[in-house]
Design a protein around this motif. Structure first.
Motif, PDB file in Angstrom:
ATOM      1  N   SER A 227       0.848  -1.182   0.000  1.00 42.07           N
ATOM      2  CA  SER A 227       0.000   0.000   0.000  1.00 42.07           C
ATOM      3  C   SER A 227       0.890   1.240   0.000  1.00 42.07           C
ATOM      4  O   SER A 227       1.970   1.236   0.595  1.00 42.07           O
ATOM      5  CB  SER A 227      -0.928   0.015   1.226  1.00 42.07           C
ATOM      6  OG  SER A 227      -0.185   0.132   2.418  1.00 42.07           O
ATOM      7  N   GLY A 228       0.427   2.274  -0.672  1.00 41.09           N
ATOM      8  CA  GLY A 228       1.154   3.534  -0.677  1.00 41.09           C
ATOM      9  C   GLY A 228       2.053   3.700  -1.874  1.00 41.09           C
ATOM     10  O   GLY A 228       2.202   2.822  -2.727  1.00 41.09           O
ATOM     11  N   GLU A 229       2.689   4.855  -1.934  1.00 41.53           N
ATOM     12  CA  GLU A 229       3.447   5.252  -3.118  1.00 41.53           C
ATOM     13  C   GLU A 229       4.826   4.627  -3.187  1.00 41.53           C
ATOM     14  O   GLU A 229       5.435   4.577  -4.250  1.00 41.53           O
ATOM     15  CB  GLU A 229       3.570   6.779  -3.153  1.00 41.53           C
ATOM     16  CG  GLU A 229       2.213   7.499  -3.258  1.00 41.53           C
ATOM     17  CD  GLU A 229       2.357   9.005  -3.229  1.00 41.53           C
ATOM     18  OE1 GLU A 229       3.496   9.484  -3.060  1.00 41.53           O
ATOM     19  OE2 GLU A 229       1.333   9.696  -3.377  1.00 41.53           O
ATOM     20  N   ARG A 230       5.386   4.187  -2.069  1.00 42.53           N
ATOM     21  CA  ARG A 230       6.746   3.664  -2.082  1.00 42.53           C
ATOM     22  C   ARG A 230       6.839   2.217  -2.558  1.00 42.53           C
ATOM     23  O   ARG A 230       7.925   1.659  -2.638  1.00 42.53           O
ATOM     24  CB  ARG A 230       7.336   3.739  -0.671  1.00 42.53           C
ATOM     25  CG  ARG A 230       7.716   5.152  -0.232  1.00 42.53           C
ATOM     26  CD  ARG A 230       8.448   5.099   1.091  1.00 42.53           C
ATOM     27  NE  ARG A 230       8.781   6.416   1.573  1.00 42.53           N
ATOM     28  CZ  ARG A 230       9.359   6.663   2.734  1.00 42.53           C
ATOM     29  NH1 ARG A 230       9.660   5.650   3.538  1.00 42.53           N
ATOM     30  NH2 ARG A 230       9.630   7.905   3.115  1.00 42.53           N
ATOM     31  N   SER A 231       5.710   1.595  -2.821  1.00 36.71           N
ATOM     32  CA  SER A 231       5.725   0.192  -3.204  1.00 36.71           C
ATOM     33  C   SER A 231       6.520  -0.050  -4.473  1.00 36.71           C
ATOM     34  O   SER A 231       7.176  -1.089  -4.615  1.00 36.71           O
ATOM     35  CB  SER A 231       4.298  -0.326  -3.372  1.00 36.71           C
ATOM     36  OG  SER A 231       3.570   0.462  -4.285  1.00 36.71           O
ATOM     37  N   GLN A 232       6.479   0.892  -5.414  1.00 35.10           N
ATOM     38  CA  GLN A 232       7.259   0.752  -6.643  1.00 35.10           C
ATOM     39  C   GLN A 232       8.751   0.783  -6.312  1.00 35.10           C
ATOM     40  O   GLN A 232       9.542   0.022  -6.872  1.00 35.10           O
ATOM     41  CB  GLN A 232       6.904   1.879  -7.627  1.00 35.10           C
ATOM     42  CG  GLN A 232       7.532   1.729  -9.005  1.00 35.10           C
ATOM     43  CD  GLN A 232       6.768   0.769  -9.898  1.00 35.10           C
ATOM     44  OE1 GLN A 232       5.575   0.555  -9.729  1.00 35.10           O
ATOM     45  NE2 GLN A 232       7.470   0.164 -10.855  1.00 35.10           N
ATOM     46  N   ASP A 233       9.178   1.675  -5.372  1.00 34.35           N
ATOM     47  CA  ASP A 233      10.586   1.766  -4.991  1.00 34.35           C
ATOM     48  C   ASP A 233      11.049   0.500  -4.280  1.00 34.35           C
ATOM     49  O   ASP A 233      12.199   0.079  -4.443  1.00 34.35           O
ATOM     50  CB  ASP A 233      10.804   2.976  -4.069  1.00 34.35           C
ATOM     51  CG  ASP A 233      10.478   4.291  -4.764  1.00 34.35           C
ATOM     52  OD1 ASP A 233      10.580   4.339  -6.008  1.00 34.35           O
ATOM     53  OD2 ASP A 233      10.111   5.250  -4.064  1.00 34.35           O
TER      54      ASP A 233
END
Length: 917
Positions: free
Chosen positions: A745-751
């Motif tokens: 969940s959240g925006e850092r998952s891609q990183d």
């Protein structure tokens, strides 16, 4: 039922005695002074096993009741052996490997009392065995044979041959619920292949013969096929030559000659004629090839019925031309109609009919033979009232065992049990009685319980897990247990259930053998004096005094406080409280951990909020399942359990573990951990990176589930990213099925997943689930996974065409599940997804998706879960899928859409099944 009793007794003998000697093999100090007694017991049990087998084959000069009593005594000796082993196992364990002479000497001194007690127990077992032998010699020799109700193998096979209905009963109307299956088979038969084999497979009593009968005698078929023959089960026991003679005889041609001559004569007599031949009740495939060779190059249809999936696959071996048709139980509506029609005939149904039949219908589970026999049994009781019928259904197991109206049902159930060629498989089947009727059974959970009970000893070629898995597959292969999810996205059975009548049979058998004590009704019968496995399903709470021999306890619903007094248990191996949601105090759990030292499987329910630190005493624990609990913090002591293989839940380690403690824990895991499954742990904003720091040190880890919250700090994210990468890079053995599940969940998952793997190596991560992340492009490591078979990608936004394009070139992908709000416009071109077998797409809006000829060439299952399929060119594309077996659509698609897909499926060469879910 004597065939069952004999099989069970042989199972105990052949299973328990090796267990004793395996135990003694590892305990030289115990063995060296007991050689004579041990050899006597071994020889005695070898003789018992041989005599049981001989008497099953020839029951002359033996009284049936005496024989049964002797079997009971043999079973008691086997139980005593098992108890003896478990009582002393943890008390006489060898000193650790590599221990010095002083430690070994101290260990011998500490265990001298236990070893002396064990020696006395062995001598007692010898005496019990001698007594059983003397009693058998004294009584069996003087008795005469008793016809009773024992079933020989020939009688069983004959009874099973008539399980559905006689082939001659073709003139009756299409049976209840059979019209759709008949039409589906007719559609398959009408396809234009030269030679085609359609095999109907399913459990005994599902109506396979009846269905084949109505297809065989369908008027259009009678006119289209000039040569027709029906080979009954009674003609299938010999060789291929005998089957061919039966066919030639029905066609009016000479039947003399050997196999080669008969094969030539088949070709001569048929020539250009179209044939329709039914092989009913085929159980062995050794000679199928010789039969099919005789018809090579000819035009016609074989329709085969069988209960065995492997037989069906062998007969219908051509992936393009042939077809395996799996029988389903009757739908609720058809079950009700058949059941009440059989009871009330043409009479008007009583006003309380729903209440009258509810319990019986549940027990019959949609099985036609069960519905008919149970209806006739209830009809014979007269004066139908809800209370009377409910009482009869409660005791259905006992009536099934003895009432003549159940004779056909009883025969096929006995055959299913005795057909299992492994004593271990029969024991596994009995264990299914711990599950309530209608309950889905998870394959992995069931196998872990079997292993914890010690039912799967393994052998030279297979370890215990492989042996248990093989036995589960046998139960599925023989249609004894019903797969729930064998189709769709899965290539293996993950969930199953036991047919209602088979479960009644197994429960009755388990309780009569004292294999299991089941309390599942308000007025349960008196408990036996020796309880070995106790299962409580919403039973009226009552006190139980002697629990010292209980090996497994399963509780759902309320229970008596005496059941939860864990100081009374001495031999517990399996404790399943997953569905016990009532109060379970800390004192209960502390008693579990301090007293149940042989425990191997522990599952807890919603009432539990924490685990005690003294869980470290459960040194034999193999599985800990706390998924249904409210446990958030896991004691570090759990990680140090030396035999823990599987850990389930959703938890974190406490934050203040400390650097020194963490370092010691990492060192212990590197040297000792046997953990294979951690599913799973949480990484969030609370600096919960403890598990991530430990992952690299779990050298045997093959299955991991992680919940990641983007609120996690940069340090936690970096640590977790390295741990995931390390786990993937260790998956270099193609024989081991590594699996990774990430709930993001959240925006850092891609990183978190923005890393690549070392080139030049092959990585065999078998299964990958990515759920909830913001994936606008595929993580770079995914396309580097040479062994990835299953991928589940679930996002909360539109799935880009670039991701689909990247996945389409993966050469090992067999199962793909995509979930999104919608898909980008995309064309799946020729050669894409070349070995993909199962494709599932779940979207809110289906944008334009085009599939070209040559794509998805191996597809077997297609699931499109979207209410509006206007953007998908599926009905025109499925003609390219030559192996397609099943199509699943959203249950709320429009009527026109349903009709279009049904028509497309009907025109498809394989006539795939259409499901609306």
């Amino acid at each position: 039922m004597e065939a069952v009793a004999t099989a069970a007794a042989t199972s105990f003998v052949e299973w328990m005695v090796p267990k004793l000697f395996d135990f003694l093999h590892e305990n030289h100090e115990l063995r060296k002074n007991l050689e004579h007694d041990i050899k006597y017991i071994k020889d005695e049990f070898a003789m018992i096993s041989a005599v049981i087998q001989d008497e099953q084959n020839s029951r002359h000069g033996r009284g049936e009741e005496v024989h049964k009593e002797w079997i009971r005594m043999v079973r008691e000796v086997a139980h005593a052996i098992e108890d003896c082993i478990d009582r002393f196992m943890h008390r006489v364990r060898r000193a650790k490997t590599g221990a010095g002479w002083l430690r070994r000497a101290v260990h011998r001194v500490k265990t001298v009392k236990a070893r002396n007690e064990f020696a006395m127990a062995i001598q007692e077992l010898k005496k019990i065995s001698e007594d059983a032998s003397k009693l058998r010699g004294a009584y069996c020799s003087s008795t005469t044979s008793s016809p009773g109700r024992s079933l020989s193998s020939e009688q069983i096979e004959k009874a099973a041959a008539t399980e559905d209905d006689d082939h001659s009963a073709a003139s009756c109307p299409v049976p209840m619920g059979m019209d759709d299956p008949r039409d589906e088979l007719l559609d398959l038969i009408r396809q234009q292949q030269q030679l085609k084999v359609i095999t109907i497979v399913g459990f005994h009593g599902m109506g396979k013969t009846l269905l084949a009968n109505h297809v065989y005698n369908y008027k259009v078929n009678e006119s289209q096929y000039e040569a027709r023959a029906w080979v009954p089960p009674t003609k299938l026991g010999g060789t291929a030559a005998n089957v061919l003679r039966e066919i030639l005889g029905q066609l009016g041609h000479p039947t003399d000659g050997r196999l080669t001559k008969l094969q030539e004569r088949i070709k001569e007599c048929l020539g250009t004629k179209r044939f329709f031949i039914v092989i009913d009740g085929l159980q062995k495939v050794g000679y199928w090839h010789d039969i099919k060779v005789a018809f090579a190059g000819l035009s016609g249809r074989f329709l085969v019925t069988t209960t065995i999936q492997r037989v069906a696959n062998t007969c219908s071996s051509s992936a393009v031309n042939d077809h395996v048709y799996t029988m389903s139980t009757l739908a609720n509506q058809h079950s009700r109609l058949l059941f009440f029609k059989e009871i009330f005939q043409d009479d008007e149904l009583p006003p309380d009919v729903e209440e009258l039949g509810s319990e019986a219908l549940k027990k019959c589970d949609g099985l036609p033979l069960a519905l008919v026999t149970t209806a006739r049994f209830l009809q014979s009781a007269g004066n139908p009232t809800p209370m009377k019928w409910a009482k009869l259904c409660t005791d259905l197991g006992s009536h099934l065992e003895s009432d003549e109206l159940f004779s056909r049902m009883r025969s096929v159930l006995v055959q299913s049990y005795t057909s299992l060629d492994s004593q271990v498989a029969r024991t596994f089947l009995l264990y299914l009685s711990t599950y309530p009727s209608g309950r889905p059974i998870k394959r992995s959970t069931l196998i872990r319980k079997w292993l914890a009970e010690g039912f799967s000893p393994g052998n030279i070629t297979n370890n215990a897990l492989d042996a248990a898995t093989s036995c589960f597959d046998k139960l599925v292969d023989g249609s004894i247990i019903q797969p729930i999810d064998a189709s769709g996205d899965s290539t293996e059975v993950k969930t199953c259930h036991t047919h209602g009548m088979m479960l009644e049979f197994v429960i009755r058998k388990s309780m009569s053998d004292n294999f299991l004590t089941l309390c599942n009704q308000p007025s349960a019968p008196p408990l036996p004096s020796k309880i070995r496995r106790l299962t409580l399903h919403h039973a009226t709470p009552r006190e139980v005094n002697d629990l010292s021999l209980v090996r497994s306890l399963t509780v759902s619903g309320e229970t008596h406080p005496s059941i939860l007094d864990f100081s009374k248990y001495e031999l517990m191996r399996v404790l399943d409280l997953e569905e016990y949601d009532h109060q379970l105090l800390d004192s209960h759990l502390k008693l579990v951990c301090s007293n149940l030292l042989l425990l191997r499987y522990l599952s807890l329910g919603a009432a539990v909020t924490a685990l005690p630190k003294n869980i470290k005493k459960l040194q034999f624990l193999e599985t800990l399942d706390v998924r249904r609990t409210n446990i958030e913090i896991l004691p570090t002591q759990v990680m140090e359990l030396p035999f823990l293989f599987h850990l389930f839940g959703k938890f974190k380690l406490k934050q203040d573990v400390g650097a020194h403690r963490m370092s010691k824990l990492q060192a212990w895991l590197s040297a000792n951990s046997k953990l294979e499954t951690v599913a799973g742990f949480v990484v969030d904003s609370n600096k919960s990176q403890g598990f991530a720091q430990l992952m690299d040190h779990m050298k045997h880890l093959i299955k991991v589930k992680i919940w990641y919250d983007s609120c996690a700090d940069a340090s936690s994210t970096s640590t977790l990213s390295k741990a995931i990468k390390g786990f993937i890079e260790r998956s270099t053995n193609f024989m081991t099925s590594h699996a990774l599940s990430l709930n993001l969940s959240g925006e850092r998952s891609q990183d978190l997943l923005n890393f690549s793997l070392e080139t030049g190596k092959s990585y065999y991560l078998c299964s990958l689930k990515l759920q909830g992340g913001n994936f606008f492009s595929l993580p770079p490591f995914v396309t580097m996974l040479a062994g990835l078979n299953r991928l589940c990608l679930s996002v909360t936004h539109q799935l880009s065409s670039d991701i689909i394009a990247a996945l389409s070139g993966m050469c090992s992908l067999k199962q793909l599940k995509l979930t999104a709000t919608q898909l980008d416009k995309h064309i799946i071109g020729k050669g894409a997804f070349r070995i993909l077998q199962h494709l599932s797409i779940t979207v809110e809006v289906m944008t334009e998706l085009e599939i070209q000829d040559g794509a998805l060439s191996c597809l077997k299952s297609l699931r499109l879960l979207c209410k509006d399929l206007d953007g998908f060119s599926g009905t025109s594309a499925i003609k390219y899928f030559k192996h397609l077996r099943e199509i699943a659509l959203h249950g709320e698609v429009g009527g026109d859409t349903k009709q279009k897909w049904k028509e497309a499926a009907r025109k498809h060469p394989r006539c795939p099944k259409i499901l609306f879910v």
